[in-house]
Write a protein that holds these residues in place. Structure first.
Motif, PDB file in Angstrom:
ATOM      1  N   ALA A   1      11.560 -13.423   5.890  1.00 23.34           N
ATOM      2  CA  ALA A   1      11.306 -14.732   6.035  1.00 23.34           C
ATOM      3  C   ALA A   1      11.895 -15.951   6.471  1.00 23.34           C
ATOM      4  O   ALA A   1      11.782 -16.735   7.229  1.00 23.34           O
ATOM      5  CB  ALA A   1      10.600 -15.185   4.483  1.00 23.34           C
ATOM      6  N   VAL A   2      13.279 -15.675   6.045  1.00 24.45           N
ATOM      7  CA  VAL A   2      14.457 -16.527   6.448  1.00 24.45           C
ATOM      8  C   VAL A   2      14.549 -16.394   7.860  1.00 24.45           C
ATOM      9  O   VAL A   2      14.833 -17.266   8.773  1.00 24.45           O
ATOM     10  CB  VAL A   2      15.544 -16.386   5.711  1.00 24.45           C
ATOM     11  CG1 VAL A   2      16.782 -17.249   6.104  1.00 24.45           C
ATOM     12  CG2 VAL A   2      15.642 -16.744   4.209  1.00 24.45           C
ATOM     13  N   LEU A   3      14.655 -15.076   8.474  1.00 18.45           N
ATOM     14  CA  LEU A   3      14.979 -14.875   9.770  1.00 18.45           C
ATOM     15  C   LEU A   3      13.775 -15.453  10.653  1.00 18.45           C
ATOM     16  O   LEU A   3      13.774 -15.862  11.709  1.00 18.45           O
ATOM     17  CB  LEU A   3      14.976 -13.323  10.070  1.00 18.45           C
ATOM     18  CG  LEU A   3      16.223 -12.675   9.595  1.00 18.45           C
ATOM     19  CD1 LEU A   3      16.245 -11.083   9.764  1.00 18.45           C
ATOM     20  CD2 LEU A   3      17.511 -13.387  10.098  1.00 18.45           C
ATOM     21  N   MET A   4      12.481 -15.408  10.149  1.00 17.97           N
ATOM     22  CA  MET A   4      11.090 -15.794  10.760  1.00 17.97           C
ATOM     23  C   MET A   4      11.483 -17.489  11.224  1.00 17.97           C
ATOM     24  O   MET A   4      11.154 -17.954  12.123  1.00 17.97           O
ATOM     25  CB  MET A   4      10.008 -15.660  10.283  1.00 17.97           C
ATOM     26  CG  MET A   4       9.548 -14.082  10.320  1.00 17.97           C
ATOM     27  SD  MET A   4       9.354 -13.595  12.041  1.00 17.97           S
ATOM     28  CE  MET A   4       7.970 -14.605  12.754  1.00 17.97           C
ATOM     29  N   THR A   5      11.965 -18.261  10.003  1.00 24.01           N
ATOM     30  CA  THR A   5      12.075 -19.566  10.140  1.00 24.01           C
ATOM     31  C   THR A   5      13.102 -19.911  11.056  1.00 24.01           C
ATOM     32  O   THR A   5      13.160 -20.770  11.861  1.00 24.01           O
ATOM     33  CB  THR A   5      12.378 -20.272   8.759  1.00 24.01           C
ATOM     34  OG1 THR A   5      13.582 -19.608   8.294  1.00 24.01           O
ATOM     35  CG2 THR A   5      11.236 -19.885   7.801  1.00 24.01           C
TER      36      THR A   5
END
Length: 561
Positions: free
Chosen positions: A44-48
């Motif tokens: 989720a962090v990588l997607m942001t």
């Protein structure tokens, strides 16, 4: 049950699974699931971060940067699919493993030493144990895994995105006219206040849902139990044309379902309306907050979108209670129904362990069945019989006269499933006790299995079964031994009682207890069965409850109740 007591009792129950004989597998699944959840948070962090880089590339009109982000998206796409699929498999394995353990734990406690029967007169909420074992065990375990995973994921999101949101917030100066106050991480504080208010308001709206869900589950269970009872007694209902009465009963129970359904619908409506509005507003709110900084050129478009996504993740994590009110309500209602059944079973154990106002069973080395100052009583302590003191020796035939209901209670006391009363019953240590109720239980399956019940394996040969069927006059059923039927509905009451006699002949016990076992037979057939017992089991001791005077010549003694 208060919230604190509820969680303590649930954790005690969950600890039994965590420390069960399969604890290494259980702990491995839980640790692996937690590891996959951490990876989901990282994704989720990588997607942001990818989203921020994408919008920056668009803002800069850079085709090269855009193609780089397309390649990264392909990698993230494959990784997310693999992670999601693996997580689903591990989560479902944990759910079915926990459900299997809990289901066996509950039905093993329930179906043990007559506890399923002894629990009936005791106070407490233990109605419809079938629904509690089949449905509530499922909801308890499946929902616990889902809620536990989502809670851990929310905590990880909170940890991961608080730092992201804090760094993207920068410093905002609050001008009060007389002073200027710098505010660090303003988006974090707004997210906390925003989520706290939403959770508090959602909690107020969701409070009625727990009670409504519990009431609905009880109403559904009562409706199913009534249908099952009608199915089991379909022949009796058909004979007296009681279908109208049954339909009224079904209709009344379903009206109760509709009533609690409407109450649950009202609670769900409030939560759904609030949740929909909250979700809609949450999409636009973080962008509107950060938009002035973007317009003033203090942040890039990528930072704006990353801030908005981080804000949404953080508020979603902080709003976990509000977002899961419905699931928590359903889960708690099921857990409380399981706990109440287990508490009632513990109550049974305590009651049986007491010696005051209880009939004590002891084994004797002598071949006698002895009653020492025995009085049959009710659970509340009311005495039903005068004192019984007598010995019944090997090979005697004793007829119990008077109240058949009290005689049945005496039989249950001998069997150890009705301890209420006082006195001592001495049981012979040698020889098997065999109880024949008025209607033998014939489980659905093959006739061979029904005859051999409760043995789980074939201990009787084909020749033994055929001989017993011929002796009682049921030779026509020999060809149906491997036929599967619902035998309690397929056979007449007379045939069912004759199958009970077949079981007796196959088991060849030394102590036989007949509880109106031949009341459906013709007088001559009843005499024939009694003669058959005398011929095939000449040394067996016989105690019988019977309203018929046809077989009185077969009894040498009487016990008046």
């Amino acid at each position: 049950m208060s919230t604190n007591n509820f969680f303590i009792e649930f954790l005690r129950l969950a600890k039994l699974y965590w420390c069960s004989e399969h604890k290494l597998k259980v702990r491995g699944l839980i640790v692996f699931l937690a590891f996959l959840t951490v990876l989901q948070m990282i994704m989720a962090v990588l997607m942001t971060q990818w989203s921020a880089a994408l919008f920056n590339a668009l803002e800069q009109h850079s085709m090269r940067a855009l193609l780089v982000q397309v390649g990264l998206l392909a990698l993230l796409f494959v990784a997310e699919m693999a992670l999601t699929g693996t997580h689903l498999v591990i989560k479902r394995n944990l759910q079915v493993s926990w459900r299997g353990w809990l289901t066996e734990y509950v039905f093993s406690r329930w179906m043990d030493a007559g506890r399923h029967y002894l629990i009936t007169p005791l106070p407490g909420e233990h109605d419809n144990p079938d629904g509690r074992i089949a449905e509530d065990c499922r909801v308890t375990t499946e929902s616990a895994v889902i809620l536990g995973h989502s809670l851990l994921y929310s905590i990880l999101l909170l940890v991961g995105f608080t730092d992201v949101l804090w760094s993207r917030s920068g410093v905002v100066t609050l001008d009060l006219g007389f002073a200027q106050i710098p505010v660090y991480g303003h988006l974090v504080w707004i997210a906390i206040v925003y989520s706290a208010l939403a959770s508090w308001f959602g909690w107020l709206l969701g409070r009625p849902l727990t009670g409504a869900t519990n009431a609905r589950q009880s109403a559904e269970a009562n409706f199913r139990a009534s249908l099952l009872e009608a199915q089991e007694n379909s022949q009796a209902i058909a004979l007296i044309h009681a279908e109208d009465c049954e339909r009224k009963q079904f209709r009344s129970l379903f009206l109760k379902i509709q009533e609690v359904w409407n109450a649950q619908t009202a609670a769900w409506r409030n939560i759904t309306m609030f949740g929909t509005g909250y979700a809609t507003f949450s999409m636009a709110f973080p962008i509107l907050i950060s938009a002035p900084r973007y317009i003033m050129g203090k942040i890039t478009l990528g930072s704006l979108m990353q801030s908005a996504q981080a804000f949404q993740h953080m508020t979603s994590a902080l709003s976990w209670p509000a977002n899961n009110l419905g699931g928590i309500a359903e889960w708690r209602a099921s857990v409380e129904r399981i706990l109440s059944l287990l508490q009632s079973l513990e109550h049974v154990d305590r009651e049986v362990a007491q010696t005051e106002h209880r009939i004590q069973l002891v084994c004797s080395d002598r071949p006698v069945l002895a009653f020492r100052q025995v009085r049959i009583g009710k659970y509340q302590g009311t005495t039903l019989t005068p004192e019984i003191s007598m010995e019944i020796g090997k090979g005697e035939h004793v007829l119990l006269t008077g109240s058949a209901v009290t005689g049945a209670r005496l039989f249950r006391a001998i069997a150890g499933i009705r301890p209420w009363g006082s006195g001592i019953i001495e049981l012979p240590s040698q020889g098997r006790l065999f109880f024949m109720p008025a209607r033998p239980y014939l489980p659905t399956g093959t006739l061979r299995h029904a005859i051999g019940y409760p043995s789980s394996r074939r201990i009787y040969t084909q020749e033994q079964i055929e001989q017993a069927l011929r002796l009682v006059g049921l030779e026509r059923l020999i060809e149906q031994l491997d036929q599967r039927e619902h035998w309690s509905n397929f056979l007449t009451p007379e045939e069912q009682q004759l199958l009970g006699m077949v079981r007796l002949l196959l088991n060849r016990p030394q102590w036989v207890f007949l509880q109106e076992s031949f009341d459906a037979l013709e007088p001559e057939d009843e005499k024939r069965m009694l003669r058959l017992i005398c011929e095939q089991l000449p040394e067996a001791t016989l105690l019988a409850i019977s309203h018929s005077a046809n077989g009185t010549a077969f009894y040498t003694r009487r016990l008046a109740l």
